[in-house]
Design an enzyme around this catalytic site. Structure first.
Site, PDB file in Angstrom:
ATOM      1  N   SER A   1     -21.846  -7.851 -26.601  1.00  0.00           N
ATOM      2  CA  SER A   1     -21.040  -6.687 -27.387  1.00  0.00           C
ATOM      3  C   SER A   1     -19.938  -7.257 -28.146  1.00  0.00           C
ATOM      4  CB  SER A   1     -20.316  -5.805 -26.145  1.00  0.00           C
ATOM      5  OG  SER A   1     -19.525  -6.680 -25.547  1.00  0.00           O
ATOM      6  N   GLY A   2     -19.895  -8.540 -28.069  1.00  0.00           N
ATOM      7  CA  GLY A   2     -18.894  -8.944 -28.931  1.00  0.00           C
ATOM      8  C   GLY A   2     -17.469  -9.028 -28.250  1.00  0.00           C
ATOM      9  N   GLY A   3     -17.414  -8.353 -27.041  1.00  0.00           N
ATOM     10  CA  GLY A   3     -16.268  -8.297 -26.121  1.00  0.00           C
ATOM     11  C   GLY A   3     -15.968  -9.595 -25.481  1.00  0.00           C
ATOM     12  N   VAL A   4     -14.947 -10.167 -24.942  1.00  0.00           N
ATOM     13  CA  VAL A   4     -14.808 -11.217 -24.150  1.00  0.00           C
ATOM     14  C   VAL A   4     -15.903 -11.586 -23.249  1.00  0.00           C
ATOM     15  CG1 VAL A   4     -12.942 -12.770 -22.848  1.00  0.00           C
ATOM     16  CG2 VAL A   4     -12.319 -11.038 -24.747  1.00  0.00           C
ATOM     17  N   ASP A   5     -15.966 -10.756 -22.295  1.00  0.00           N
ATOM     18  CA  ASP A   5     -16.770 -10.976 -21.145  1.00  0.00           C
ATOM     19  C   ASP A   5     -18.338 -11.271 -21.343  1.00  0.00           C
ATOM     20  OD1 ASP A   5     -14.606 -10.090 -19.906  1.00  0.00           O
ATOM     21  OD2 ASP A   5     -15.301  -8.179 -19.377  1.00  0.00           O
ATOM     22  N   SER A   6     -19.072 -10.579 -22.340  1.00  0.00           N
ATOM     23  CA  SER A   6     -20.090 -10.943 -23.024  1.00  0.00           C
ATOM     24  C   SER A   6     -20.445 -12.217 -23.605  1.00  0.00           C
ATOM     25  CB  SER A   6     -20.962  -9.901 -23.277  1.00  0.00           C
ATOM     26  OG  SER A   6     -20.499  -9.366 -24.660  1.00  0.00           O
TER      27      SER A   6
ATOM     28  N   HIS B   1       8.139  -7.914  -3.502  1.00  0.00           N
ATOM     29  CA  HIS B   1       6.605  -8.172  -4.176  1.00  0.00           C
ATOM     30  C   HIS B   1       6.667  -9.637  -4.798  1.00  0.00           C
ATOM     31  CE1 HIS B   1       4.340  -4.489  -3.410  1.00  0.00           C
ATOM     32  NE2 HIS B   1       5.830  -3.930  -3.368  1.00  0.00           N
TER      33      HIS B   1
ATOM     34  N   LYS C   1      -9.998 -11.397 -15.651  1.00  0.00           N
ATOM     35  CA  LYS C   1     -10.066 -11.380 -17.369  1.00  0.00           C
ATOM     36  C   LYS C   1      -9.214 -12.911 -17.832  1.00  0.00           C
ATOM     37  CE  LYS C   1     -11.225  -8.859 -20.662  1.00  0.00           C
ATOM     38  NZ  LYS C   1     -12.412  -7.703 -20.679  1.00  0.00           N
TER      39      LYS C   1
ATOM     40  N   GLY D   1       0.706  -1.060  -0.041  1.00  0.00           N
ATOM     41  CA  GLY D   1       0.009   0.086  -0.014  1.00  0.00           C
ATOM     42  C   GLY D   1       0.942   1.349  -0.086  1.00  0.00           C
TER      43      GLY D   1
ATOM     44  N   CYS E   1       5.065  -6.288   1.825  1.00  0.00           N
ATOM     45  CA  CYS E   1       5.572  -5.040   1.551  1.00  0.00           C
ATOM     46  C   CYS E   1       4.695  -4.020   2.762  1.00  0.00           C
ATOM     47  CB  CYS E   1       5.229  -4.346   0.326  1.00  0.00           C
ATOM     48  SG  CYS E   1       6.110  -2.748   0.158  1.00  0.00           S
ATOM     49  N   TYR E   2       4.012  -3.287   2.483  1.00  0.00           N
ATOM     50  CA  TYR E   2       3.280  -2.419   3.576  1.00  0.00           C
ATOM     51  C   TYR E   2       2.339  -3.359   4.580  1.00  0.00           C
ATOM     52  CZ  TYR E   2       0.162   0.777   6.143  1.00  0.00           C
ATOM     53  OH  TYR E   2      -0.628   1.225   7.050  1.00  0.00           O
TER      54      TYR E   2
ATOM     55  N   GLU F   1       4.540 -11.120  -6.059  1.00  0.00           N
ATOM     56  CA  GLU F   1       3.571 -11.215  -6.891  1.00  0.00           C
ATOM     57  C   GLU F   1       4.206 -10.930  -8.212  1.00  0.00           C
ATOM     58  OE1 GLU F   1       3.678  -9.394  -4.513  1.00  0.00           O
ATOM     59  OE2 GLU F   1       2.432  -7.261  -4.704  1.00  0.00           O
TER      60      GLU F   1
END
Ligand code: XMP
Length: 517
Positions: free
Chosen positions: A227-232, A173, A373, A59, A86-87, A175
Site C-alpha cells: 500500500s505504500g504504508g509503513v507495515d506493508s 502508572h 508500529k 482497567g 493500578c487495577y 508505563e
C-alpha cells in the site's frame, strides 16, 4: 526449541486499561519480548507462554463489583514475579485478602509519593518521586505478608510488595512518561526481579524473521499487497531480503492516494530496492464503483471489494503463487482478539488486504504480527528503507475516500489531495510534521460564500486536522501555531481551485474519531 529473541518472555494480562498496549511497548523497549493477552483467556494459553514475569494491567472496573475481572489462579502457580499496576494492584490485594475501598474523589494526575527506605521501590526511585495517578479505588490495607512500600497525601498504600514471593503492586502508572522514574521501575522488575536480558533487538529480530520466512516459504512464490504504508513496506523489504525474486508485490493505484504517492512508492521499491513490483492503474474502476455512494460504511465495503477484485485478478496471472504476505502488526492482532467476556477491548475492523476469497487458496504469511508500529519502523531502518517512508504519518487503507465526505468525485479528490500536500509541506517547513502524530485535510461537500479579488466566490470548505496520540485509540487536537494555520489556509484558498474556506478541527477522540469518514 525457543529461539534467542523469544528466550525471555513477559506476560501482560490486560484488564481493559487504556495504557495496556503502552505497558507492552515499554517492555519491548527494554529489549524483552512480551505478550499482551486478555485476562480471561484459557489457562492453557497462559501456561504455553512460560513467562519469566507477569504484569497485571490497569482497567476501568472496580474490584468491589461482584463480577469484576479476577486474576486467573494459574498466575499464582507460574512461580514467577508478578507486578500489578493500578487495577492490577487492587485485584492482587483482593486475591490475598487485603482491603480495597472507593474514595469519594478520584485521584488523577501528577502526585509526589514518599517511598519506604530499603524496599524494592526505593531501590529503583530513592525516597520520593513524582508519579501519574488515575484511580478512584485504592488499597487501604495490605494483604498479610505484604509490606507497604510507598504512600501519598491522598493514598496510604501507593505500592506494596511481598518480596519473598516476588509479588509487587503499584497504584500509579509506571508505563506513562509522566511518571518520572516509570521506565526505571519497569526495568528493575524485568531485569532484576524476572532475570530477563535484552535480546529482543531490531537486528536480531530481522535475522530471526528472515530465517523463519525462508524456512516457511522454501522455493514457493509469494504475493504481497503493497500500500505504500509503513507495515506493508517493511513486510516487502523483509521478504525481499529473505527470498528476493520469489516475492512479487502488487501495488494498486486506486485513485485515492496522496499527491505523487504512486510514483514515489514505485520508485522506492523498483529503482532503489530492485523489487518485483506490479503497479496496477485501477483509478477508473474504483471511482466508477464509488459513483453515487454517500454512506461511509458502503464506501469502505466497495473499496475493500474492488481491492480484492483487482488484487485477485493480478495474483492469478502470476504463476505458482502459494503465499499471500500481509503487513498485519501486533495491535491488529490484539484488537481483533477481544476477550471472552467482551469487557476489555473496543474492536475496530480495519480495511487492509483482508477478505480475500477462499478460492484464491493462498497460505497467509504475516511476519510482523508480533511487532508494534515503532518496532516495525526500527526494522525498516535495519532493512534500509528511507526515513521519509518509515516516519510518515499513518494513512488509512481506504485512502482519501474517508476524507471526502459524501460521494467521492475526482474533482473533490483533487482538492483534498492538493490541500493535503500544502498542509504537509507547511508542517514540514515549520518543523511541525514530526511533532504531530497525524495531520490531514477533509473535504466538505458544502458551499459557502467568499470573496476572491473583487468577485463574490461560491466554493467548498476544507477542514484541517492535526492530532497528538500514542496509540490512535484516543487523541487530542494539536494547538498548532496560529501563523502556521493561517499560512496553510491562505495557501490553500489561493492555490486550490474551488475552495473558499478552511476550518480547523479541535475535537478530541473520543468522542470524535481521527478521520471524519
Ligand atoms: P479513527 O478515524 O478510527 O482512526 O480515529 C484511527 C487511526 O486509524 C487510521 N485508519 C485506518 N488505517 N485502515 C488502516 O490501515 C483503515 O481502514 C483505517 N481507518 C482509519 C486513521 O488514519 C488513524 O490513524
Amino acid at each position: 526449541m525457543v529461539d534467542q529473541i523469544h528466550s525471555y518472555r513477559i506476560l501482560i494480562l490486560d484488564f481493559g486499561g487504556q495504557y495496556a498496549q503502552l505497558l507492552a511497548r515499554r517492555i519491548r523497549e527494554l529489549g524483552v519480548y512480551c505478550v499482551l493477552l486478555p485476562y480471561d483467556v484459557s489457562p492453557e494459553q497462559l501456561l504455553d507462554i512460560e513467562p519469566h514475569g507477569v504484569i497485571l494491567s490497569g482497567g476501568p472496573e472496580s474490584v468491589q463489583q461482584l463480577d469484576s475481572p479476577k486474576i486467573p489462579d494459574i498466575v499464582w502457580r507460574m512461580r514467577c514475579p508478578v507486578l500489578g499496576v493500578c487495577y492490577g494492584m487492587q485485584a492482587m490485594a483482593q486475591a490475598f485478602e487485603g482491603v480495597v475501598e472507593s474514595k469519594a474523589q478520584s485521584e488523577y494526575g501528577h502526585t509526589v509519593i514518599q517511598v519506604q527506605p530499603n524496599t524494592w521501590l526505593s531501590a529503583c526511585v530513592g525516597e520520593s518521586t513524582s508519579v501519574w495517578m488515575s484511580h478512584t479505588d485504592q488499597v487501604v490495607r495490605c494483604p498479610a505478608d505484604f509490606d507497604m512500600m510507598a504512600s501519598s497525601a491522598q493514598c496510604d498504600v501507593v505500592a506494596f510488595s511481598n518480596v519473598k514471593k516476588g509479588y509487587y503492586g503499584v497504584q500509579f502508572h509506571p508505563e506513562v512518561t509522566h511518571t518520572s522514574e516509570g521506565f526505571a521501575i519497569l526495568k528493575y522488575f524485568v531485569y532484576d526481579c524476572c532475570g530477563c536480558e535484552a535480546v529482543w533487538t531490531p537486528h536480531k529480530i530481522v535475522d530471526q524473521l528472515v530465517d523463519e520466512i525462508r524456512q516457511a516459504v522454501g522455493q514457493d512464490r509469494v504475493v504481497l499487497g503493497l500500500s505504500g504504508g509503513v507495515d506493508s513496506a517493511v513486510t516487502a523489504a523483509l521478504l525481499q531480503r529473505a527470498i528476493g525474486d520469489q516475492m512479487t508485490a502488487i501495488f494498486v493505484d486506486n485513485g485515492l492516494l496522496r499527491a505523487h504517492e504512486a510514483d514515489e512508492v514505485e520508485s522506492i521499491f523498483t529503482d532503489q530496492m530492485s523489487m518485483q513490483l506490479v503497479r496496477v492503474d485501477a483509478q477508473e474502476q474504483f471511482l466508477s464503483a464509488l459513483k453515487g455512494i454517500e454512506d461511509p460504511e458502503m464506501k469502505r465495503k466497495i473499496i475493500g471489494r474492488e481491492f480484492v477484485n483487482v488484487f485477485q485478478a493480478h495474483a492469478k496471472q502470476l504463476k505458482d503463487v502459494s503465499w499471500l504476505a500481509q503487513g498485519t502488526i501486533y495491535p491488529d492482532v490484539i484488537e481483533s482478539a477481544g476477550t471472552a467476556s467482551g469487557k476489555a477491548h473496543v474492536i475496530k475492523s480495519h480495511h487492509n488486504v483482508g477478505g480475500l476469497p477462499d478460492s484464491l487458496s493462498l497460505k497467509l504469511l504475516e511476519p510482523l504480527r508480533e511487532l508494534f508500529k515503532d518496532e516495525v519502523r526500527k526494522l525498516g531502518e535495519v532493512l534500509g528503507l528511507p526515513g521519509t517512508l518509515l516516519h510518515r504519518h499513518p494513512f488509512p487503507g481506504p485512502g482519501l475516500a474517508v476524507r471526502v465526505m459524501g460521494e467521492v468525485k475526482s474533482d473533490y479528490l483533487k482538492m483534498v489531495r492538493e490541500a493535503d500536500a500544502i498542509f504537509i509541506a507547511v508542517l514540514k517547513a515549520h518543523n511541525w510534521y514530526h511533532r504531530v502524530a497525524q495531520a490531514l485535510v477533509v473535504f466538505l461537500p458544502i458551499k459557502t460564500v467568499g470573496v476572491v479579488g473583487d468577485q463574490r466566490a461560491y466554493g467548498y470548505v476544507l477542514a484541517l486536522r492535526a492530532v497528538e496520540t500514542t496509540d490512535f485509540m484516543t487523541a487530542t487536537a494539536v494547538q498548532l501555531p496560529e501563523g502556521l494555520v493561517q499560512e496553510v489556509s491562505t495557501r490553500i484558498i489561493n492555490e486550490v481551485s474551488g475552495v473558499t474556506r478552511v476550518v480547523y478541527d479541535v475535537s478530541s477522540k473520543p468522542p470524535a474519531t481521527i478521520e471524519w469518514e
